[in-house]
Design an enzyme around this catalytic site. Sequence first.
Site, PDB file in Angstrom:
ATOM      1  N   GLY A  31       0.795  -1.214   0.000  1.00 12.01           N
ATOM      2  CA  GLY A  31       0.000   0.000   0.000  1.00 12.01           C
ATOM      3  C   GLY A  31       0.829   1.266   0.000  1.00 12.01           C
ATOM      4  O   GLY A  31       2.030   1.251  -0.229  1.00 12.01           O
ATOM      5  N   GLU A  35       4.168   6.168  -7.952  1.00 11.56           N
ATOM      6  CA  GLU A  35       4.353   5.937  -9.388  1.00 11.56           C
ATOM      7  C   GLU A  35       5.111   4.640  -9.670  1.00 11.56           C
ATOM      8  O   GLU A  35       4.933   4.040 -10.729  1.00 11.56           O
ATOM      9  CB  GLU A  35       5.082   7.121 -10.033  1.00 11.56           C
ATOM     10  CG  GLU A  35       4.232   8.378 -10.162  1.00 11.56           C
ATOM     11  CD  GLU A  35       4.272   9.242  -8.900  1.00 11.56           C
ATOM     12  OE1 GLU A  35       4.759   8.756  -7.840  1.00 11.56           O
ATOM     13  OE2 GLU A  35       3.812  10.393  -8.956  1.00 11.56           O
ATOM     14  N   HIS A  37       4.716   1.782  -7.978  1.00 10.30           N
ATOM     15  CA  HIS A  37       3.672   0.759  -7.975  1.00 10.30           C
ATOM     16  C   HIS A  37       2.810   0.868  -9.233  1.00 10.30           C
ATOM     17  O   HIS A  37       2.430  -0.150  -9.836  1.00 10.30           O
ATOM     18  CB  HIS A  37       2.771   0.914  -6.744  1.00 10.30           C
ATOM     19  CG  HIS A  37       3.473   0.725  -5.443  1.00 10.30           C
ATOM     20  ND1 HIS A  37       3.792   1.779  -4.620  1.00 10.30           N
ATOM     21  CD2 HIS A  37       3.911  -0.393  -4.808  1.00 10.30           C
ATOM     22  CE1 HIS A  37       4.391   1.318  -3.541  1.00 10.30           C
ATOM     23  NE2 HIS A  37       4.478   0.010  -3.623  1.00 10.30           N
ATOM     24  N   GLN A 153      14.618  -8.960  -3.045  1.00 12.13           N
ATOM     25  CA  GLN A 153      13.286  -9.571  -3.003  1.00 12.13           C
ATOM     26  C   GLN A 153      12.931 -10.194  -4.347  1.00 12.13           C
ATOM     27  O   GLN A 153      12.411 -11.319  -4.404  1.00 12.13           O
ATOM     28  CB  GLN A 153      12.248  -8.520  -2.631  1.00 12.13           C
ATOM     29  CG  GLN A 153      10.814  -9.014  -2.716  1.00 12.13           C
ATOM     30  CD  GLN A 153       9.823  -7.960  -2.287  1.00 12.13           C
ATOM     31  OE1 GLN A 153       9.514  -7.836  -1.120  1.00 12.13           O
ATOM     32  NE2 GLN A 153       9.321  -7.182  -3.240  1.00 12.13           N
ATOM     33  N   ILE A 176      11.569   3.215 -10.626  1.00 11.87           N
ATOM     34  CA  ILE A 176      11.004   4.515 -10.996  1.00 11.87           C
ATOM     35  C   ILE A 176      11.566   5.550 -10.021  1.00 11.87           C
ATOM     36  O   ILE A 176      11.538   5.349  -8.813  1.00 11.87           O
ATOM     37  CB  ILE A 176       9.467   4.495 -10.935  1.00 11.87           C
ATOM     38  CG1 ILE A 176       8.920   3.384 -11.845  1.00 11.87           C
ATOM     39  CG2 ILE A 176       8.894   5.844 -11.326  1.00 11.87           C
ATOM     40  CD1 ILE A 176       9.263   3.528 -13.314  1.00 11.87           C
ATOM     41  N   SER A 186       7.669   4.280  -0.524  1.00 15.47           N
ATOM     42  CA  SER A 186       6.668   4.716   0.440  1.00 15.47           C
ATOM     43  C   SER A 186       7.332   5.338   1.661  1.00 15.47           C
ATOM     44  O   SER A 186       6.772   6.225   2.309  1.00 15.47           O
ATOM     45  CB  SER A 186       5.789   3.533   0.867  1.00 15.47           C
ATOM     46  OG  SER A 186       5.122   2.984  -0.251  1.00 15.47           O
TER      47      SER A 186
END
Length: 279
Positions: A31, A35, A37, A153, A176, A186
């Site tokens: 969440g 940009e 995501h 990851q 990005i 985030s």
Amino acid sequence: MKIVNTVAEVREQVKEWRKQGLTVGLVPTMGYLHEGHKSLIDRAVADNDRVVVSVFVNPMQFGPSEDLESYPRDMDRDAALCEDAGASLIFHPEPSEMYHDDFSSFVDMSTLTGGLCGKTRPIHFRGVCTVVSKLFNIVTPDRAYFGQKDAQQLAVIRHMVSDLNFGIEIVGCPIIREEDGLAKSSRNTYLSPEERKAALVLSRSLKLGKKLIEDGEKDARKVIAAIRGEIEKEPLAKIDYVEIVDWNTLEPVESTEGEILTAMAVYIGKTRLIDNFIK
């Protein structure tokens, strides 16, 4: 676009899509979408008939002193971004929906997870592998999309999918960045104006390292030393790690030849940021 909160609702919707012969893409997120995501969702929408975005702050991948409670959340904003990007379904479960009271099964990995971020976040990748495996079993996508900013990851998920025969195509998507070079994250919202300016040292030092390699420097230690030297010029920066590793095994390398990942984690104030490039 629909927003659902239960595993049963996701499975029912995917079942309907499968009856229609439609392909399904999955974009797993925690969440507070940005940009970066959106670029994953855009790619998923281009590749698939329907796209599921999971929005779930996964408690299992946070250590005791990490930022689980303070991790930014804004479901209304996330929903608007997903709808604008063309997602079909948001899966937004509560922790109790993903992990029932006597939950005791985990997905762990004995390679790829001990170095880089795994050194200082020892339980992190067990949490990542477990929740992503659950999402794969719930959504049963044809493809799943992960950003290169979390390069370790991405490598771990690809290896897990191969090991466990998930039969899902893992699509890695480029980092990005903001106009000034800072990788979208985030956690950037934690930065004060002064820290936000200081955070540019990550992309600036990586750019220096990349140029050294492009100019012919083959000694990985010299490239690492140059990157660290640039970071250490910034008073607000504290290095967690700077490493050059083989992109397939994530093992440290002595030479910059071949396919390598140059990766870093740096604290700017109290905020831990990561960045990298792959050659």
